[in-house]
Design a protein around this motif. Sequence first.
Motif: not given
Length: 205
Positions: A32-33, A46-48, A43-44, A51-53
């Motif tokens: 994800m990074q 991206l997760h917003y 990355k935060a 939420r998962s790869k």
Amino acid sequence: MKLKTKDSNTETDILNAAEVIFQRKGLDGARMQEIADEAGINKALLHYYFRSKQLLFETVFHKAFSLIAPQIKAILDDNSSIDDKIKNFTNNYIAFISEHPYLPNFIFQELNRNTDFISKVQKTIGFPTIDKFKKQLEREVKKGTIIPIKAEQLFINILALNIFPFLAKPLIKSITNTDENTFNHLMEERKTEVSNFIINAIKRK
């Protein structure tokens, strides 16, 4: 307090970046990074958005599948000849997979790990079927223009000859001692090689 809203441009940037990384490293190898770095975000954030790869990969897949599925459905359902259907399917499929080479491996990996995956994909609007193709083939067999063959078997042959080189790419490159450019050229040639091979195989002599 004002809630955060998702920006469509940022989401598009993430999906484009994810496709690059997944194509380069596959589902298991991607991080994800790396995707965040490729998209130019943290990355935060991206997760917003994802939420998962796994969710991100499925979104990328559905985006890509939505581009090719309607084309395949249109080819199988139109009024063109069996020969033209084989030619158009092969040309479109190889061209599409050449641009999205990670998809074949992903599909097989996902089918092995998640048996419900294909059921979810089937619910996608425009999911292709061979129903009309099957009836057309049966008419041609009855007329004697094509040798007796089940539509399911013919479709499997078409799919297998188109998809296998991409699944076995490292092996093919090693055995044939070809580099990336040569392999890509071979795939371009297969747009006609595969269709001609299948058409000649099913034609009544």
